[in-house]
Design a protein around this motif. Sequence first.
Motif, PDB file in Angstrom:
ATOM      1  N   LYS A 356      24.375  28.551   3.555  1.00  0.00           N
ATOM      2  CA  LYS A 356      25.355  29.411   2.880  1.00  0.00           C
ATOM      3  C   LYS A 356      24.870  29.798   1.485  1.00  0.00           C
ATOM      4  CE  LYS A 356      28.731  26.518   3.063  1.00  0.00           C
ATOM      5  NZ  LYS A 356      30.075  25.980   2.800  1.00  0.00           N
ATOM      6  N   LYS A 357      24.162  28.887   0.834  1.00  0.00           N
ATOM      7  CA  LYS A 357      23.769  29.106  -0.561  1.00  0.00           C
ATOM      8  C   LYS A 357      22.572  30.028  -0.684  1.00  0.00           C
ATOM      9  CE  LYS A 357      22.389  26.521  -4.710  1.00  0.00           C
ATOM     10  NZ  LYS A 357      22.129  25.180  -5.264  1.00  0.00           N
ATOM     11  N   TYR A 358      21.586  29.879   0.217  1.00  0.00           N
ATOM     12  CA  TYR A 358      20.338  30.632   0.099  1.00  0.00           C
ATOM     13  C   TYR A 358      20.363  31.858   1.020  1.00  0.00           C
ATOM     14  CZ  TYR A 358      18.621  26.475  -2.288  1.00  0.00           C
ATOM     15  OH  TYR A 358      18.460  25.438  -3.162  1.00  0.00           O
ATOM     16  N   ALA A 359      20.747  32.991   0.460  1.00  0.00           N
ATOM     17  CA  ALA A 359      20.835  34.225   1.254  1.00  0.00           C
ATOM     18  C   ALA A 359      19.472  34.691   1.741  1.00  0.00           C
ATOM     19  CB  ALA A 359      21.500  35.323   0.429  1.00  0.00           C
ATOM     20  N   TRP A 360      18.384  34.279   1.051  1.00  0.00           N
ATOM     21  CA  TRP A 360      17.049  34.741   1.431  1.00  0.00           C
ATOM     22  C   TRP A 360      16.648  34.248   2.826  1.00  0.00           C
ATOM     23  CZ3 TRP A 360      13.503  30.994   2.574  1.00  0.00           C
ATOM     24  CH2 TRP A 360      13.727  29.712   2.044  1.00  0.00           C
ATOM     25  N   LEU A 361      17.285  33.175   3.332  1.00  0.00           N
ATOM     26  CA  LEU A 361      16.953  32.681   4.668  1.00  0.00           C
ATOM     27  C   LEU A 361      17.246  33.724   5.745  1.00  0.00           C
ATOM     28  CD1 LEU A 361      18.329  29.034   4.372  1.00  0.00           C
ATOM     29  CD2 LEU A 361      15.926  29.687   4.636  1.00  0.00           C
ATOM     30  N   ALA A 362      18.261  34.554   5.495  1.00  0.00           N
ATOM     31  CA  ALA A 362      18.640  35.576   6.474  1.00  0.00           C
ATOM     32  C   ALA A 362      17.765  36.813   6.397  1.00  0.00           C
ATOM     33  CB  ALA A 362      20.103  35.966   6.277  1.00  0.00           C
ATOM     34  N   LYS A 363      16.857  36.864   5.403  1.00  0.00           N
ATOM     35  CA  LYS A 363      15.995  38.033   5.247  1.00  0.00           C
ATOM     36  C   LYS A 363      14.706  37.902   6.054  1.00  0.00           C
ATOM     37  CE  LYS A 363      17.759  39.133   0.608  1.00  0.00           C
ATOM     38  NZ  LYS A 363      17.415  39.319  -0.826  1.00  0.00           N
ATOM     39  N   TYR A 364      14.432  36.695   6.572  1.00  0.00           N
ATOM     40  CA  TYR A 364      13.245  36.465   7.383  1.00  0.00           C
ATOM     41  C   TYR A 364      13.604  36.554   8.865  1.00  0.00           C
ATOM     42  CZ  TYR A 364      10.545  34.821   3.377  1.00  0.00           C
ATOM     43  OH  TYR A 364       9.867  34.739   2.193  1.00  0.00           O
ATOM     44  N   SER A 365      12.663  36.999   9.663  1.00  0.00           N
ATOM     45  CA  SER A 365      12.835  36.975  11.112  1.00  0.00           C
ATOM     46  C   SER A 365      12.082  35.755  11.636  1.00  0.00           C
ATOM     47  CB  SER A 365      12.275  38.264  11.734  1.00  0.00           C
ATOM     48  OG  SER A 365      12.494  38.268  13.121  1.00  0.00           O
ATOM     49  N   TRP A 366      12.812  34.694  11.956  1.00  0.00           N
ATOM     50  CA  TRP A 366      12.209  33.412  12.317  1.00  0.00           C
ATOM     51  C   TRP A 366      11.752  33.416  13.763  1.00  0.00           C
ATOM     52  CZ3 TRP A 366      11.409  30.665   8.116  1.00  0.00           C
ATOM     53  CH2 TRP A 366      12.247  30.845   7.019  1.00  0.00           C
ATOM     54  N   HIS A 367      10.655  32.709  14.018  1.00  0.00           N
ATOM     55  CA  HIS A 367      10.168  32.590  15.391  1.00  0.00           C
ATOM     56  C   HIS A 367      11.096  31.698  16.204  1.00  0.00           C
ATOM     57  CE1 HIS A 367       7.485  32.242  18.810  1.00  0.00           C
ATOM     58  NE2 HIS A 367       7.547  30.932  18.707  1.00  0.00           N
ATOM     59  N   CYS A 368      11.515  30.589  15.624  1.00  0.00           N
ATOM     60  CA  CYS A 368      12.391  29.660  16.338  1.00  0.00           C
ATOM     61  C   CYS A 368      13.386  29.051  15.358  1.00  0.00           C
ATOM     62  CB  CYS A 368      11.572  28.565  17.021  1.00  0.00           C
ATOM     63  SG  CYS A 368      12.564  27.495  18.099  1.00  0.00           S
ATOM     64  N   LEU A 369      14.650  29.001  15.740  1.00  0.00           N
ATOM     65  CA  LEU A 369      15.709  28.433  14.916  1.00  0.00           C
ATOM     66  C   LEU A 369      16.310  27.260  15.683  1.00  0.00           C
ATOM     67  CD1 LEU A 369      17.390  28.705  12.325  1.00  0.00           C
ATOM     68  CD2 LEU A 369      18.871  30.304  13.540  1.00  0.00           C
ATOM     69  N   ILE A 370      16.203  26.053  15.131  1.00  0.00           N
ATOM     70  CA  ILE A 370      16.648  24.834  15.808  1.00  0.00           C
ATOM     71  C   ILE A 370      17.784  24.209  15.008  1.00  0.00           C
ATOM     72  CG2 ILE A 370      15.969  22.585  16.690  1.00  0.00           C
ATOM     73  CD1 ILE A 370      13.083  23.597  16.762  1.00  0.00           C
ATOM     74  N   LEU A 371      18.915  23.976  15.648  1.00  0.00           N
ATOM     75  CA  LEU A 371      20.056  23.336  15.005  1.00  0.00           C
ATOM     76  C   LEU A 371      20.181  21.907  15.516  1.00  0.00           C
ATOM     77  CD1 LEU A 371      22.864  26.068  15.143  1.00  0.00           C
ATOM     78  CD2 LEU A 371      20.984  25.816  13.507  1.00  0.00           C
ATOM     79  N   ASP A 372      20.044  20.945  14.616  1.00  0.00           N
ATOM     80  CA  ASP A 372      20.312  19.553  14.968  1.00  0.00           C
ATOM     81  C   ASP A 372      21.769  19.264  14.627  1.00  0.00           C
ATOM     82  OD1 ASP A 372      19.893  17.011  15.886  1.00  0.00           O
ATOM     83  OD2 ASP A 372      19.064  16.274  13.987  1.00  0.00           O
ATOM     84  N   GLU A 373      22.377  18.353  15.390  1.00  0.00           N
ATOM     85  CA  GLU A 373      23.815  18.076  15.224  1.00  0.00           C
ATOM     86  C   GLU A 373      24.586  19.394  15.228  1.00  0.00           C
ATOM     87  OE1 GLU A 373      24.990  15.177  15.438  1.00  0.00           O
ATOM     88  OE2 GLU A 373      23.156  14.008  15.198  1.00  0.00           O
ATOM     89  N   ALA A 374      24.356  20.174  16.293  1.00  0.00           N
ATOM     90  CA  ALA A 374      24.859  21.547  16.349  1.00  0.00           C
ATOM     91  C   ALA A 374      26.377  21.637  16.423  1.00  0.00           C
ATOM     92  CB  ALA A 374      24.236  22.275  17.536  1.00  0.00           C
TER      93      ALA A 374
END
Length: 490
Positions: A356-374
């Motif tokens: 929520k704090k770092y908006a720059w994370l949404a500016k990258y197109s990630w190869h893989c997004l993994i959620l632990d404790e989803a």
Amino acid sequence: MTDRTKEQPIVSVMPDQVLVLEWETVKDTVSPDRVKYLQEIAQSAEAPGNDWLYDLGFKQFSWDFSAALDYFLRFSRCFIRALLKTTELETLRQDAVIDLPAGLVSDFISACPMMAGAEYVTAGMLEGLWQEFNGAFARDIEAFKGGVSDYFREKKPDLHPAGRVFFHLVENKNSDLPFAFMTTYSAGMGANGKPKHLPLKHAIETHDDDELLTLLSTVYKAAEKSRIVTDLIESGEFFHPLAWDGDEAFCFLKEIPDYEACGVLCRIPDWWKQSAATPRVTISLGDNKPIMAGLNALPDFNASVELGGLALSRQEVETILEQSQDLAFIKNKEVKLTKAQLNRLDLVITSYTLVKKYAWLAKYSWHCLILDEAQAIKNPATQQTRAVKTLPAAHRIVMTGTPVENRLSDLWSLFDFLNPGLLDNKTEFSGFAKTLFKRRTKRHTTAAEVIEKSDMAPQKVRNILSGLIIKGKLERVSRGVYKWVRPEPR
């Protein structure tokens, strides 16, 4: 009449491995022009005996399809590319059989997205689909009155089938000039059923001017895009073997997609075609079981840069970074990597709060997004969940031991992250969950039976959840909450 401006087509796989097009609700409004085209695709898919997926593989679109439809569309395009690279196609026509490229099926099996009927996507199913494409081409070209080139132009004007000229690049590691380039042409089919190759300079002696221009037509198309080919033609070196250094070879290799798009086939070292020849970051989790408190609660892991399954030492990585040429010889392999590429091998580990704090994370197109404790995104209304779902990624994975903590509808938000629309919208799924609970009145009625008989839930939802419950994939959830959903023991 159904309003399709809020829907898009998706693909479901039936138990008999037949593909069926359905419609799902989307958040954004679809333009009328796009709706018209999507409806044409759906009507084509519903027509008996129609090769809709084969025909779709020839087309390019300015928008994204659903993950399931895009998956099968990419498989169709792989067939079209293999078809375009087939030599002597004009001679073979309907007798041509396009073989499956090695490793393609396993790659697609591992990349299968979440969809209704994903469990039916098997190696045999994809191999059968490939043979259906072969049959579609055979029927099409047998009925087509013109040449193969005309057939492809009618399908898509900028498609060029493989001509008879080949570019070859081979290695010679014992020389100061470690690569050799030469050109050949196909002189018909040999006794073994494969094209016979002769050096291109022989064509000057055996072909008249018109025949030579026809033979070299794909080369002249490539020259329009490539300064390398233009220089070779103008200097006359094009018809003779040449010795090249690493820089010359690298410049040639980078242009291969342009050559092949023009119909020139290229025979090059396997390491350039294989992803194993490109360094990649590998993260491996350790075997040590973490304790439940303190810093050691984090699992141990090891990060390394690997090439062809072999870990690179710090010195080998530095060797790549210090190379002045674009090809480096590491672990008996030519490495195709620039400094900029190596520096882009990124891994980011963060928390839900920081997303929520770092908006720059949404500016990258990630190869893989993994959620632990989803289960942290079980509530779709929270800022945290909305922030996580805005992160763009080609692949998504959720890991949780409690996919259902308080109510069955917790599942919807997890699936909405993995594949939006797979379980319909939240309202429909919540209604389905309530119906499931109400139907759970008889002591010996299992959840699977309730789901199967629920006429209030969309068929797609019933298929997906019934499969999940029957397979026991949700066993590790809070027993007190989920005991009414799990099938009764026999």
